[in-house]
Design an enzyme around this catalytic site. Structure first.
Site, PDB file in Angstrom:
ATOM      1  N   TYR A 137      52.058  40.500  53.568  1.00  0.00           N
ATOM      2  CA  TYR A 137      51.155  41.453  54.239  1.00  0.00           C
ATOM      3  C   TYR A 137      51.920  42.644  54.790  1.00  0.00           C
ATOM      4  CZ  TYR A 137      47.809  37.874  53.306  1.00  0.00           C
ATOM      5  OH  TYR A 137      47.035  36.970  52.645  1.00  0.00           O
ATOM      6  N   HIS A 149      51.110  36.326  39.493  1.00  0.00           N
ATOM      7  CA  HIS A 149      50.332  36.682  40.703  1.00  0.00           C
ATOM      8  C   HIS A 149      51.081  37.727  41.517  1.00  0.00           C
ATOM      9  CE1 HIS A 149      48.266  36.292  44.549  1.00  0.00           C
ATOM     10  NE2 HIS A 149      49.385  35.879  45.110  1.00  0.00           N
ATOM     11  N   PHE A 150      52.394  37.495  41.732  1.00  0.00           N
ATOM     12  CA  PHE A 150      53.025  38.476  42.624  1.00  0.00           C
ATOM     13  C   PHE A 150      53.379  39.781  41.920  1.00  0.00           C
ATOM     14  CE2 PHE A 150      56.925  35.607  42.322  1.00  0.00           C
ATOM     15  CZ  PHE A 150      57.801  36.500  41.733  1.00  0.00           C
ATOM     16  N   HIS A 151      53.401  39.762  40.591  1.00  0.00           N
ATOM     17  CA  HIS A 151      53.595  41.060  39.951  1.00  0.00           C
ATOM     18  C   HIS A 151      52.335  41.924  40.028  1.00  0.00           C
ATOM     19  CE1 HIS A 151      57.479  39.590  38.536  1.00  0.00           C
ATOM     20  NE2 HIS A 151      57.766  40.868  38.378  1.00  0.00           N
ATOM     21  N   ARG A 195      58.728  28.695  36.426  1.00  0.00           N
ATOM     22  CA  ARG A 195      59.370  29.911  36.931  1.00  0.00           C
ATOM     23  C   ARG A 195      60.792  29.580  37.366  1.00  0.00           C
ATOM     24  NH1 ARG A 195      57.308  30.972  43.132  1.00  0.00           N
ATOM     25  NH2 ARG A 195      58.787  32.671  42.911  1.00  0.00           N
ATOM     26  N   ARG A 196      61.541  30.602  37.735  1.00  0.00           N
ATOM     27  CA  ARG A 196      62.933  30.465  38.211  1.00  0.00           C
ATOM     28  C   ARG A 196      63.783  29.647  37.247  1.00  0.00           C
ATOM     29  NH1 ARG A 196      60.341  28.352  43.316  1.00  0.00           N
ATOM     30  NH2 ARG A 196      60.244  30.046  44.802  1.00  0.00           N
ATOM     31  N   HIS A 211      55.063  34.401  54.061  1.00  0.00           N
ATOM     32  CA  HIS A 211      53.689  34.860  53.842  1.00  0.00           C
ATOM     33  C   HIS A 211      53.367  36.155  54.575  1.00  0.00           C
ATOM     34  CE1 HIS A 211      50.040  34.778  51.743  1.00  0.00           C
ATOM     35  NE2 HIS A 211      49.439  35.114  52.851  1.00  0.00           N
TER      36      HIS A 211
HETATM   37 FE1  HAS Z   1      50.007  35.577  47.243  1.00  0.00          FE
HETATM   38  C1  HAS Z   1      52.325  33.244  46.220  1.00  0.00           C
HETATM   39  C2  HAS Z   1      47.841  33.081  48.067  1.00  0.00           C
HETATM   40  C3  HAS Z   1      47.786  37.915  48.501  1.00  0.00           C
HETATM   41  C4  HAS Z   1      52.433  38.005  47.065  1.00  0.00           C
HETATM   42  N1  HAS Z   1      51.991  35.622  46.725  1.00  0.00           N
HETATM   43  C5  HAS Z   1      52.751  34.549  46.324  1.00  0.00           C
HETATM   44  C6  HAS Z   1      54.081  34.996  46.065  1.00  0.00           C
HETATM   45  C7  HAS Z   1      54.118  36.339  46.353  1.00  0.00           C
HETATM   46  C8  HAS Z   1      52.795  36.723  46.756  1.00  0.00           C
HETATM   47  C9  HAS Z   1      55.336  37.239  46.287  1.00  0.00           C
HETATM   48  O1  HAS Z   1      47.927  30.064  48.466  1.00  0.00           O
HETATM   49  C10 HAS Z   1      55.221  34.131  45.513  1.00  0.00           C
HETATM   50  C11 HAS Z   1      56.178  33.694  46.550  1.00  0.00           C
HETATM   51  C12 HAS Z   1      57.273  32.877  45.900  1.00  0.00           C
HETATM   52  O2  HAS Z   1      58.269  33.475  45.467  1.00  0.00           O
HETATM   53  O3  HAS Z   1      57.112  31.664  45.791  1.00  0.00           O
HETATM   54  N2  HAS Z   1      48.139  35.510  48.064  1.00  0.00           N
HETATM   55  C13 HAS Z   1      47.425  34.389  48.302  1.00  0.00           C
HETATM   56  C14 HAS Z   1      46.141  34.747  48.893  1.00  0.00           C
HETATM   57  C15 HAS Z   1      46.132  36.110  49.002  1.00  0.00           C
HETATM   58  C16 HAS Z   1      47.395  36.582  48.499  1.00  0.00           C
HETATM   59  C17 HAS Z   1      45.050  33.823  49.291  1.00  0.00           C
HETATM   60  N3  HAS Z   1      50.082  37.575  47.670  1.00  0.00           N
HETATM   61  C18 HAS Z   1      49.057  38.331  48.180  1.00  0.00           C
HETATM   62  C19 HAS Z   1      49.513  39.678  48.360  1.00  0.00           C
HETATM   63  C20 HAS Z   1      50.823  39.709  47.957  1.00  0.00           C
HETATM   64  C21 HAS Z   1      51.162  38.372  47.529  1.00  0.00           C
HETATM   65  C22 HAS Z   1      48.671  40.798  48.900  1.00  0.00           C
HETATM   66  C23 HAS Z   1      51.799  40.828  47.932  1.00  0.00           C
HETATM   67  C24 HAS Z   1      51.546  42.043  48.305  1.00  0.00           C
HETATM   68  N4  HAS Z   1      50.063  33.567  47.134  1.00  0.00           N
HETATM   69  C25 HAS Z   1      49.074  32.726  47.567  1.00  0.00           C
HETATM   70  C26 HAS Z   1      49.548  31.337  47.433  1.00  0.00           C
HETATM   71  C27 HAS Z   1      50.819  31.377  46.911  1.00  0.00           C
HETATM   72  C28 HAS Z   1      51.119  32.787  46.731  1.00  0.00           C
HETATM   73  C29 HAS Z   1      48.846  30.102  47.774  1.00  0.00           C
HETATM   74  C30 HAS Z   1      51.760  30.187  46.617  1.00  0.00           C
HETATM   75  C31 HAS Z   1      51.633  29.762  45.208  1.00  0.00           C
HETATM   76  C32 HAS Z   1      52.629  28.671  44.893  1.00  0.00           C
HETATM   77  O4  HAS Z   1      52.195  27.577  44.570  1.00  0.00           O
HETATM   78  O5  HAS Z   1      53.852  28.884  44.948  1.00  0.00           O
HETATM   79  C33 HAS Z   1      45.006  36.950  49.607  1.00  0.00           C
HETATM   80  O6  HAS Z   1      45.531  37.726  50.665  1.00  0.00           O
HETATM   81  C34 HAS Z   1      44.326  37.805  48.574  1.00  0.00           C
HETATM   82  C35 HAS Z   1      43.101  38.500  49.129  1.00  0.00           C
HETATM   83  C36 HAS Z   1      42.691  39.639  48.253  1.00  0.00           C
HETATM   84  C37 HAS Z   1      41.438  39.903  47.864  1.00  0.00           C
HETATM   85  C38 HAS Z   1      41.176  41.085  46.954  1.00  0.00           C
HETATM   86  C39 HAS Z   1      40.427  42.222  47.647  1.00  0.00           C
HETATM   87  C40 HAS Z   1      40.323  43.395  46.723  1.00  0.00           C
HETATM   88  C41 HAS Z   1      40.515  44.682  47.092  1.00  0.00           C
HETATM   89  C42 HAS Z   1      40.439  45.769  46.018  1.00  0.00           C
HETATM   90  C43 HAS Z   1      39.116  46.482  46.051  1.00  0.00           C
HETATM   91  C44 HAS Z   1      38.998  47.403  44.872  1.00  0.00           C
HETATM   92  C45 HAS Z   1      38.391  48.620  44.921  1.00  0.00           C
HETATM   93  C46 HAS Z   1      38.299  49.465  43.667  1.00  0.00           C
HETATM   94  C47 HAS Z   1      37.778  49.163  46.148  1.00  0.00           C
HETATM   95  C48 HAS Z   1      40.299  39.067  48.259  1.00  0.00           C
HETATM   96  C49 HAS Z   1      40.802  45.079  48.492  1.00  0.00           C
HETATM   97  C50 HAS Z   1      36.918  49.342  43.132  1.00  0.00           C
HETATM   98  C51 HAS Z   1      36.579  50.268  42.026  1.00  0.00           C
HETATM   99  C52 HAS Z   1      35.882  49.919  40.938  1.00  0.00           C
HETATM  100  C53 HAS Z   1      35.471  50.968  39.960  1.00  0.00           C
HETATM  101  C54 HAS Z   1      35.508  48.511  40.626  1.00  0.00           C
END
Ligand code: HAS
Length: 563
Positions: A241, A388-390, A453-454, A237
């Site tokens: 980050y 999700h991870f893509h 998957r996998r 995890h």
């Molecule tokens: Fe995830 C599985 C939960 C973030 C990558 N994640 C994965 C896997 C990867 C991955 C690679 O709880 C698969 C691993 C495997 O092979 O099994 N993930 C989360 C949560 C977050 C999260 C709660 N993940 C990421 C990030 C990754 C990433 C970042 C890579 C860089 N993830 C999970 C969970 C799994 C999981 C479970 C396991 C699932 C399972 O069952 O296997 C949080 O950190 C996300 C928080 C993000 C936000 C979004 C904020 C938005 C922003 C953009 C603002 C936009 C602007 C533009 C300013 C709350 C900052 C605005 C302009 C306009 C005009 C509108």
């Protein structure tokens, strides 16, 4: 100008370098990392294309290289090698910009780390291509690869530790010489990223050295699966980050400059990075919610902590909106959304990371779904997670790295970004966006339809459910093909920027902080305290469950080679 910016300017003048310039030796080091990361991008991208075509049934196995080998090479090359090498190159560049010339010793360490990483990558790649390690990028126990695969991984990780040590040394030197002032924001964030990586890799190093390597060498005949996976996800995890934070450094410090604005708040930016350090680790169980060997209580604790690690991303979103709106208003924007029209969409340095931010909105929402126990039951081990991870690492992070490379590569090579390459960059961003939309949407939907998957091509006795997945696999193959075209465009542009475009000085875009922003409190620099709190949280979240795993350990499983 606030006190921090003033101090920074004094520092710039003191080191006798015009802002934006980075020393030749520092540039060489940064470019070595970045250029090898691009080779990994090419190989990993090609394997990604081939595995999606094999999985869809468009092509059969290629020269005996099957789906799982291709998928392993794809995952390792992109998720581990491309990201890590690019990130270390970027972090060294940020430190070059922040600190000026590096001392001889840390610079040499940077090179030693680089070569160790390359040796590790070569060993791992050799084993995967030789068909000795089709264990995917998570190399889950009880899958058993060739010992050289694990030795390669160890050498790679040791290389990253040596490079991180170089960065810590530079930071410590700077702090000793500049008592009482904050190191520049980019340097603070870079050190936080390297620190997060070093603490995270302790877990994966433990499972490789004490479980997987002995199993593979035949020194032990069984492996504790639950413990090995727990140690992996203790690393896995924070790994996500480690990918995200360098992209956030660019969002916080570079993008404001590119849009003609300022950093909304230096203190907020440092605070969000500090929160990532504290809360990235005690959350690995959200990847293991459906595994039976962990009690519901400890899963619950780690899910609550997972919701805390979402906060710094929400702070980042707030900060970016504020930056854009203030920059837009300075340029005459009115109304609530007038700023949207003022953004420099024709500048690839902005467009690519901005599209990455847009992707990150649904990606973050998907993360919240994954982390919710009841919903995780629906999506776990399905292609939803792959989707999700893509859109996290493959879109939000990758697009930010692409946008960054368009100014970083010419800067490191003493060349300039031309209009033509900028246009190619815009086309490349567009193709990446379209390809990723095709692929990730299909993955998310077919995951909800139960598509695992996998898993290589499987007919499951011609079940009608499987037939429902086929159109989504076709969409994934179309998306994968467009993505590969985008990679080729990107690499063409990078080659031009590294060796062909006109020589000249490229600005290192670093924004100043808003005048009205609050002073950054000095307690952010209290490293001993924050490292202590980090380990205290790790101990809280993991001691009892790991003790249970060891105390109630089943006999363990023999290693398996399933390919
Ligand atoms: Fe995830 C599985 C939960 C973030 C990558 N994640 C994965 C896997 C990867 C991955 C690679 O709880 C698969 C691993 C495997 O092979 O099994 N993930 C989360 C949560 C977050 C999260 C709660 N993940 C990421 C990030 C990754 C990433 C970042 C890579 C860089 N993830 C999970 C969970 C799994 C999981 C479970 C396991 C699932 C399972 O069952 O296997 C949080 O950190 C996300 C928080 C993000 C936000 C979004 C904020 C938005 C922003 C953009 C603002 C936009 C602007 C533009 C300013 C709350 C900052 C605005 C302009 C306009 C005009 C509108």
């Amino acid at each position: 100008m606030n006190a921090i910016s003033k101090k920074l300017m004094e520092f710039e003048m003191e080191r006798g370098m015009p802002a934006g310039e980075i020393g030749l030796k520092e540039a060489k080091l940064g470019f070595a990392y970045v250029s090898f990361s691009l080779v990994a991008l090419l190989i990993g991208g090609l394997c990604g294309l081939l595995q999606t075509l094999v999985r869809t049934g468009v092509i059969p196995e290629i020269a005996g290289v099957g789906y799982y080998e291709l998928l392993t090479a794809h995952g390792l090359m992109l998720a581990i090698v491309f990201t890590t090498l690019f990130i270390f190159g970027l972090l060294f560049s940020f430190l070059g910009q922040s600190f000026g010339r590096f001392e001889e010793f840390p610079r040499r360490l940077g090179w030693v780390g680089f070569w160790l990483m390359i040796i590790g990558v070569l060993l791992v790649t050799w084993m995967v291509l030789a068909g000795e390690a089709s264990v995917l990028y998570t190399f889950y126990a009880p899958l058993k690869a060739h010992p050289v695969f694990y030795i390669g991984l160890v050498i790679f990780v040791v290389g990253t530790w040596v490079s991180s040590a170089a960065m810590f040394r530079m930071y410590a030197d700077y702090k000793r010489e500049h008592k009482g002032i904050h190191p520049p924001l980019q340097a603070y964030m870079s050190i936080m990223t390297a620190l997060l990586w070093v603490i995270a890799t302790l877990g994966v190093a433990a499972t490789i050295l004490f479980q997987l390597l002995p199993l593979s060498l035949g020194w032990t005949d069984k492996v504790g699966i639950e413990l090995s996976r727990t140690l992996f996800w203790y690393f896995g995890h924070p790994l996500v980050y480690f990918w995200l934070l360098p992209a956030y450094i660019v969002w916080y410090t570079v993008i404001p400059k590119v849009v003609g604005g300022k950093i909304f708040s230096d203190a907020l930016a440092r605070m969000s990075f500090l929160l990532f350090l504290l809360f990235s680790f005690p959350v690995g169980f959200h990847h293991q919610l459906l595994e039976p060997g962990i009690s519901a209580f400890w899963k619950y604790i780690q899910v609550v902590l997972t919701f805390l690690v979402i906060i710094p991303s929400l702070m980042t979103a707030f900060s970016m909106f504020a930056t854009f709106e203030l920059a837009g208003r300075r340029q005459g924007a009115t109304g609530l959304f007038g700023w949207i029209k003022k953004m420099p969409y024709r500048d690839v340095r902005f467009l690519a990371p901005f599209v990455g931010m847009l992707f990150f909105i649904p990606a973050g929402a998907g993360g919240v779904v994954n982390a919710s126990h009841q919903l995780n039951i629906v999506v776990h081990n399905t292609l939803w997670v792959t989707g999700h991870f893509h859109i996290t690492v493959g879109a939000a992070v990758a697009l930010t790295f692409f946008g960054t490379a368009y100014w970083l590569v010419p800067l490191l090579r003493g060349r300039t970004l031309t209009k033509r390459i900028n246009t190619i960059g815009i086309m490349q961003t567009a193709t990446w966006t379209i390809g990723m939309l095709f692929m990730s949407t299909a993955m998310h939907i077919s995951g909800l339809l139960g598509n695992p998957r996998r898993t290589g091509p499987a007919a499951y006795f011609k079940d009608s459910l499987v037939a429902d997945w086929i159109p989504y696999h076709v969409a994934m193959a179309i998306g994968g093909t467009i993505l590969f075209i985008s990679i080729l465009l990107f690499l063409f542009a990078m080659f031009q920027l590294a060796f062909r475009t006109p020589k000249g000085i490229t600005e290192f875009p670093v924004a100043e902080t808003e005048e009205a922003a609050m002073q950054t409190p000095l307690f952010f620099e209290n490293w001993k305290l924050w490292i202590f709190v980090t380990f205290a949280l790790i101990a809280f979240a993991y001691t009892v469950p790991i003790w249970h795993m060891i105390d109630n350990a089943p006999p363990g499983a023999p290693g398996w080679k399933l390919w």
